[in-house]
Design a protein around this motif. Structure first.
Motif, PDB file in Angstrom:
ATOM      1  N   ASN A 131       0.881  -1.171   0.000  1.00  0.00           N
ATOM      2  CA  ASN A 131       0.000   0.000   0.000  1.00  0.00           C
ATOM      3  C   ASN A 131       0.919   1.222   0.000  1.00  0.00           C
TER       4      ASN A 131
ATOM      5  N   ALA B  57       2.812   5.103  -0.431  1.00  0.00           N
ATOM      6  CA  ALA B  57       2.699   6.511  -0.044  1.00  0.00           C
ATOM      7  C   ALA B  57       2.424   7.316  -1.301  1.00  0.00           C
ATOM      8  N   GLY B  58       1.531   8.264  -1.185  1.00  0.00           N
ATOM      9  CA  GLY B  58       1.110   9.023  -2.361  1.00  0.00           C
ATOM     10  C   GLY B  58       2.027  10.159  -2.751  1.00  0.00           C
TER      11      GLY B  58
ATOM     12  N   GLU C 246      10.934   4.244   1.857  1.00  0.00           N
ATOM     13  CA  GLU C 246       9.553   3.752   1.691  1.00  0.00           C
ATOM     14  C   GLU C 246       9.479   2.263   1.954  1.00  0.00           C
TER      15      GLU C 246
ATOM     16  N   THR D 202      -9.316   4.725  -3.838  1.00  0.00           N
ATOM     17  CA  THR D 202      -9.183   3.370  -3.290  1.00  0.00           C
ATOM     18  C   THR D 202      -9.076   2.351  -4.422  1.00  0.00           C
TER      19      THR D 202
ATOM     20  N   LEU E 256      -5.593   2.571  -5.933  1.00  0.00           N
ATOM     21  CA  LEU E 256      -4.533   1.980  -5.104  1.00  0.00           C
ATOM     22  C   LEU E 256      -4.594   0.462  -5.136  1.00  0.00           C
TER      23      LEU E 256
ATOM     24  N   TYR F 144      -7.792   6.888   3.174  1.00  0.00           N
ATOM     25  CA  TYR F 144      -6.727   5.943   2.851  1.00  0.00           C
ATOM     26  C   TYR F 144      -7.247   4.550   2.557  1.00  0.00           C
ATOM     27  N   HIS F 145      -6.466   3.858   1.763  1.00  0.00           N
ATOM     28  CA  HIS F 145      -6.703   2.431   1.563  1.00  0.00           C
ATOM     29  C   HIS F 145      -6.081   1.666   2.731  1.00  0.00           C
TER      30      HIS F 145
ATOM     31  N   SER G 170       1.251   5.733   5.584  1.00  0.00           N
ATOM     32  CA  SER G 170      -0.106   5.774   5.061  1.00  0.00           C
ATOM     33  C   SER G 170      -0.105   6.695   3.837  1.00  0.00           C
ATOM     34  N   ASN G 171      -1.195   6.692   3.071  1.00  0.00           N
ATOM     35  CA  ASN G 171      -1.149   7.257   1.722  1.00  0.00           C
ATOM     36  C   ASN G 171      -0.738   8.735   1.640  1.00  0.00           C
TER      37      ASN G 171
ATOM     38  N   ASP H 279      -1.514  10.087   9.697  1.00  0.00           N
ATOM     39  CA  ASP H 279      -1.778  10.691   8.390  1.00  0.00           C
ATOM     40  C   ASP H 279      -2.643  11.921   8.577  1.00  0.00           C
TER      41      ASP H 279
ATOM     42  N   SER I 163       3.587  14.927  -5.342  1.00  0.00           N
ATOM     43  CA  SER I 163       2.417  14.056  -5.420  1.00  0.00           C
ATOM     44  C   SER I 163       2.529  13.091  -6.581  1.00  0.00           C
TER      45      SER I 163
END
Lengths: 262, 792, 160
Positions: free
Chosen positions: B79, B81-82, B95, B232, B235, B264-265, B332-333, B371, B483
């Motif tokens: 999952n 990080a954005g 990461e 979601t 991801l 977040y997912h 988290s994302n 997050d 991003s």
């Protein structure tokens, strides 16, 4: 929650009989027991509901004594004790929230003896008598530390008898999350002297503040406590308050109770 | 006279009728044929090596149909990080993979390492208990304190990251020397060390997910508590499970609040999908509140040292901050964006300060991931600024209102680019401050203070003048900032044959009132009744695309996409009308729901045009397609910059330390307002959460990484009796200059601006009582902390 | 075991276990999903229903303990014609809800308050709602809604 057998007897005798089973527990409102069971921290094989027993319900005055059936919900005490013992009624009316007060009972609260519960302070400060299916226990002998009481296995509280004081009040400082007492002081003035019981503060649960009692017995006013200091030794410390903070609250809440009672 | 419909009207919410009647449909309300129940098996230790998991007994228990462990997901993706953030030395952030279920190690209490699926919830719960008993985890020392985590490379949350640091970010690094010099040479420097307390978002609906698989087509469906079903889907599709987007539908039905935590997912979503495929049956999972405390992404958790350099009259010369930001056990994302570009870029506030430098080190710890939570980075920036300014005012004996006033960016300076790189388009900070002082009756404070003193209470007043960057977008800016996604939004306006309208929007409503407000805009623009417009959201199979609701972006981004689609509808309608009215397209105007030929009384109603588009008997088929449906994607040119002034008054009981909020005044500039009733509600809610952060909410882990505040017994949520009626005003309006609605966004304002106002008020109260040794109290400013500060 | 109760005026009975909570019986047994579960420690109040006219947390009551009881849930609060009842209507009029999840419990608690105390003060409302947590509204409009439902001038009281 683990499963269990559910029974709801209609007499004390039947309840006592049902509780003879190993791992049977009494359910008297269950506002504490049920969350505990959800967490699987308690797993009785049988629950014996006490709320269907008529003789354990109700608020009765007889002479200078107020007797409350052990299965009486807080909301009923708040309403029906208001004229006779307003401080006790006010305490009952401030426990938890309205939905909890409609279900939680005095007997359940006393038997659980949570160190931050309100009722133990009223019982202790009033010198109440805890009536069980087997005997009568003085409040001074009943509370035996955190979540610990003089009750024997299978023994159930059927009623509580409160001598009605000349003056009394309860002052509670709420723990901000649970709204239990971070520290609560119950002050009751009788012809024979003043009793002060403190809940929420001590590592040993509810206790009588004897220095406070002595000072108030000779001068029932907040000022009588001004010179006293309460030791932080033995006070609980947690996220919500240090031992020193709770020690301070013992005095401040007692003073406020006295002011309210005066 | 207030309008009774359309833009600017306080239209009552249509969605309320179902919520008030018990007819809302939240994820856990669904009841599917053949459904099974998933229960996660979660770590009870903060840090440990998974030695063995014996699933045999659990698999054999009554009703159990499947057991999954981390091993089953070890070959699928993590999952992600954005946002990619680079350290000051140019190195990319670290990461570590965030697996669906923990594999090899568990890294926080509540880290799920297995899942049990059974015919009933109780059976799954029983088997999960058995599985936990049959799992051997070798406990490792927990890493909880951020400074200690950075200092000790022998103990690692992720074995491949020696110092537990994710990145060391400087903003703007090239300005660092100049800022250092400015501070060194300044006549006065105020320094403050503070903690921005970790919060648990606590949306009242716990997270829940239901996975379905349709073997006939190979399609998957995930129904989940999400603020952004498309994100979601993206991801899960692109990163975690490799299910193509066209085989996966994600539906977020009624969702009971989010506040960031449902952006977040989460791994549970992948588990229910994988299990549904394996079993060919629906698999449902709903968090217990205790699980939410342990496994929802938390918010805030910064430890900051801030310095404010000024002259002796309080003119700001420089701000410099050093922050440790906790990211928890996994990224988290949005976790890397929150302490950086949603925080550092706001560190000039609404002030014309020439020098600003921000350093943020993010740290892995054995705690739940951290997050974005309502405000996300901007509350942290605002708190640091507004607290240190308040402290400076005390040190230099200056009036906090006047100090703000003399440092504000003035209206003649816009557009104004701050030293931390944000191009503010418009604002009027003096106006909101004046308005707050007026409605907060600052002039009458002295008499209120005297009245409090007569009751033995200390009264204090605190000010916070805040600004944020929201309407989270634009892609070109967020792309530069790291991003990995674009941040536009999309809408389809479908005019049905009989003239009613369906609007498919990418923004998801979980309390914001989109179902009511978007129709107000459509109705106003198309001259149709609001009741003829229905909003469709939260279903990837029905809506074109969307990046979801967070960052106060629904209106400023998706709302504008709606208006863009309407513009296309009107343009097409004009073509149809020109044909029907035998006029030239240039002569057709559209107003009040009618297409008219200029200078004549010839006109066609909107309904007639719509009907013609679907029954094109008299229609320019050679040049125009039938139908009346248009989609627009909108990617704005800039963030929006709401700002305002908040004034809080408190009474402190010096004997107990209890703080009571007596009044709270907000004067905000949100640009144009679509529905005042809803804006009021958004500000109320944000301020309620801000008061919660300031006075009540404490997320505390002990040294073993056990969460001490894991239920409402210890985590103090604000209740009705903890807050007053708020005074809310947004009559100072400088419309956003770069979106056609002129809107800025109001969802996060209250949570951003309020905490420092509360704490400043408490400090003011204590000083008024002679407790001038108290320079700062960390949040939550609990009774015990206040009393200890007074008596310390 | 079997339990027979009256829910929203309708007699119902169902097979339950000892551990079946009232809320489970309502949601899963009867499909009345308007009553919500927001916590597991009996504090959030999203699950409040009326049992024999009194507010009770249905997550902290065993169905087995309620044989013969009369239960009212949020689904029983609308008027006979389906329109919103007085308290519900006041919540809509005053924007007393956002995400809607705590709302059923809020409405049930508020209705219980007004049954006990037809004209509560702001302070009485705030204290009565102590067992109902809302994360969206900051409570402002909830308190106004209850004031309005009791016939008081909510706007004026809130402005004072």
């Amino acid at each position: 929650m683990h499963n269990f057998e559910f029974v709801k007897p209609s007499s004390v005798a039947d309840a006592v009989a049902a509780l003879k089973d190993e791992d049977a527990l009494a359910l008297s409102g269950g506002q504490t027991l049920m969350p505990t069971m959800k967490q699987r921290l308690a797993a009785p094989s049988k629950l014996v509901s006490l709320t269907g027993i008529a003789e354990m319900q109700g608020v009765r005055q007889s002479g200078g004594v107020l007797e409350i059936g052990a299965a009486t919900p807080h909301a009923v005490v708040a309403r029906e004790a208001a004229a006779v013992y307003p401080a006790l009624a006010a305490l009952a009316g401030g426990i938890g929230d309205p939905a909890v007060r409609n279900v939680g009972t005095i007997g359940g609260s006393l038997a659980n003896n949570d160190p931050a519960a309100c009722y133990p302070s009223a019982a202790l400060a009033s010198g109440a008598t805890i009536v069980t299916n087997a005997r009568e226990i003085a409040a001074d002998d009943f509370f035996q530390g955190l979540f610990s009481t003089a009750l024997e296995e299978g023994e159930i509280i059927t009623a509580v008898r409160f001598p009605i004081p000349q003056k009394a009040a309860y002052a509670k400082f709420e723990q901000p999350a649970s709204r239990f007492a971070l520290t609560g002081a119950f002050v009751a003035k009788y012809a024979g002297g003043v009793r002060v019981a403190i809940t929420g503060a001590s590592e040993d649960g509810v206790f009588r503040w004897s220095e406070g009692e002595a000072a108030l017995s000779s001068n029932f006013s907040p000022a009588a406590l001004s010179g006293l200091s309460v030791s932080a030794d033995g006070m609980m410390g947690d996220l919500h308050g240090t031992p020193a903070y709770r020690a301070n609250l013992v005095k401040v809440m007692t003073q406020r109770a006295v002011a309210a009672a005066s | 006279m207030p309008k009774d419909s359309g833009i600017g009207a306080s239209t009552k919410r249509r969605e309320d009728v179902r919520f008030l009647s018990g007819k809302g449909v939240y994820t856990d309300d669904l009841n599917l044929r053949g459904q099974t129940y998933a229960v996660m098996v979660r770590s009870s230790v903060a840090h440990g090596k998974i030695v063995s998991i014996d699933t045999t007994a659990a698999e054999g228990m009554p009703g159990v149909v499947a057991v999954f462990t981390g091993e089953d997901f070890k070959d699928v993706g993590g999952n992600p990080a954005g946002w990619l953030i680079n350290s000051r030395n140019g190195e990319p952030m670290r990461e570590p993979k965030r697996p669906v279920l923990a594999h090899g190690k568990v890294r926080h209490v509540g880290d799920a390492y297995a899942a049990v699926i059974a015919e009933t919830y109780q059976q799954a719960k029983d088997a999960a208990e058995q599985l936990a008993a049959d799992t051997e985890i070798e406990e490792l020392p927990a890493i909880v304190d951020m400074a200690a985590a950075l200092a000790d490379s022998s103990n690692r949350v992720h074995d491949e990251i020696p110092d537990n640091q994710c990145f060391d970010w400087g903003w703007i690094e090239d300005n660092r020397a100049a800022v250092d010099a400015a501070i060194k040479n300044a006549p006065h420097v105020t320094t403050l060390e503070l903690v921005n307390n970790r919060l648990v978002p606590n949306a009242m609906e716990p997270r829940a997910s239901i996975g379905e698989y349709f073997p006939g087509t190979g399609d998957y469906k995930l129904t989940t508590t999400s603020q952004n079903p498309h994100l979601t889907r993206l991801l899960i599709a692109a990163f975690v499970m490799g299910i193509p987007e066209n085989k996966l539908t994600v539906v977020a039905p009624d969702v009971g609040g989010g506040f960031g935590s449902k952006i977040y997912h989460y791994g549970e979503e992948a588990v229910v999908l994988a299990a549904a495929k394996k079993l060919g049956r629906p698999v449902r999972w709903t968090a217990e509140r205790s699980e939410s405390f342990l496994s929802d992404a938390h918010g805030r958790d910064h430890v900051t040292k801030i310095e404010l350099a000024s002259d002796l009259e309080g003119n700001f010369i420089a701000f410099r901050t050093e922050t440790l930001a906790n990211v928890g056990a996994y990224l988290s994302n949005f976790s890397t964006a929150t302490p950086t570009f949603l925080h550092g870029t706001l560190m000039a506030g609404p002030y014309k300060v020439p020098n600003v430098y921000v350093n943020v080190k993010t740290v892995f710890t054995n705690t739940a991931p951290v997050d974005a939570y309502r405000g996300a980075g901007r509350p942290e920036a605002t708190y640091s600024l507004e607290r240190v300014i308040d402290k400076m005012c005390r040190e230099l004996n200056l009036d906090p209102f006047e100090v703000r006033r003399k440092n504000f960016i003035t209206t003649d300076m816009f557009p104004y680019t701050t030293p931390v790189g944000l191009p503010y388009d418009t604002g009027d900070y003096h106006a909101t401050l004046d308005k707050a002082m007026e409605i907060g009756d600052v002039a009458g404070f002295a008499s209120r203070r005297a009245a409090s003193a007569a009751k033995g209470k200390l009264r204090g007043m605190g000010l916070s003048t805040w600004i944020e960057a929201c309407g989270i977008a634009p892609s070109h800016l967020v792309g530069v900032l790291g991003s990995r996604v674009g941040l536009y939004d999309a809408a389809t306006v479908r005019v049905n044959a009989t003239g009613n309208i369906s609007v498919m929007v990418g923004a998801h409503s979980h309390g914001q009132g989109h179902e009511t407000v978007f129709p107000q805009i459509v109705a106003e623009k198309l001259g149709v009744p609001e009741s003829s417009v229905e909003i469709v959201h939260g279903d990837t199979s029905k809506i074109p695309f969307g990046m979801g609701s967070y960052g106060s972006r629904s209106l400023a981004v998706c709302g504008v996409a709606v208006t863009k689609a309407i513009d296309k509808i009107v343009a097409k309608g004009k073509k149809i009308a020109a044909h029907m009215l035998e006029a030239s397209e240039e002569d057709i105007s559209f107003a009040d729901g009618k297409f008219s030929v200029a200078g004549t009384d010839k006109a066609k109603s909107f309904g007639e045009i719509a009907f013609s588009a679907y029954v094109p008997h008299n229609y320019p088929l050679e040049t125009l397609e039938p139908g009346l449906e248009e989609t627009a994607f909108y990617d704005p040119g800039n963030f929006t910059y709401p700002a305002g002034a908040y004034i809080c008054e408190v009474e402190v009981d010096p004997e107990t330390g209890k703080v009571e909020v007596c009044s709270f005044t907000c004067a905000d500039d949100f640009g144009n307002v679509m529905n005042p009733m809803i804006v009021d509600g958004q500000v109320h809610g944000g301020v309620g959460q801000g008061i919660g952060q300031a006075l009540l909410e404490n997320t505390s882990y002990d040294e073993n990484g056990q969460l001490l505040t894991g239920s409402y017994m210890d985590y103090a949520m604000p209740r009705a009796s903890d807050v007053p009626f708020y005074k809310v005003d947004y009559s100072c309006q400088t419309p956003c200059t770069h979106n056609p609605l002129g809107v800025k966004g109001c969802g996060e304002a209250g949570a951003i601006g309020s905490p420092p106002a509360v704490v400043n008020a408490v400090i003011d109260a204590l000083h008024s009582g002679g407790h001038t040794h108290v320079k700062h109290i960390d949040m939550p400013v609990s009774p015990s902390r206040v009393w200890s500060a007074i008596n310390g | 075991m079997k339990v027979s109760i009256t829910v929203n005026g309708k007699a119902v009975s169902g097979e339950i276990e000892g551990r079946t909570l009232l809320v489970q019986f309502l949601r899963e047994g009867l499909g009345l999903t308007g009553t919500h579960v927001g916590c597991d420690t009996s504090q959030c109040g999203a699950c409040v229903v009326h049992v024999n006219g009194k507010a009770v947390k249905s997550c902290t009551a065993f169905a087995a303990d309620l044989e013969g009881a009369k239960i009212t849930t949020i689904e029983g609060m609308n008027n006979a014609d389906g329109s919103l009842g007085t308290v519900q209507q006041a919540f809509q009029d005053h924007h007393g809800l956002q995400c809607g999840f705590c709302t059923p419990g809020m409405v049930m608690s508020s209705a219980a308050l007004l049954a006990e105390n037809p004209k509560p003060s702001e302070d009485e409302i705030r204290h009565y709602l102590e067992g109902n947590i809302c994360r969206c509204t900051g409570y402002h409009n909830i308190v106004k809604a209850v004031l309005a439902a009791s016939g008081q001038d909510a706007d004026q009281i809130a402005a004072e």
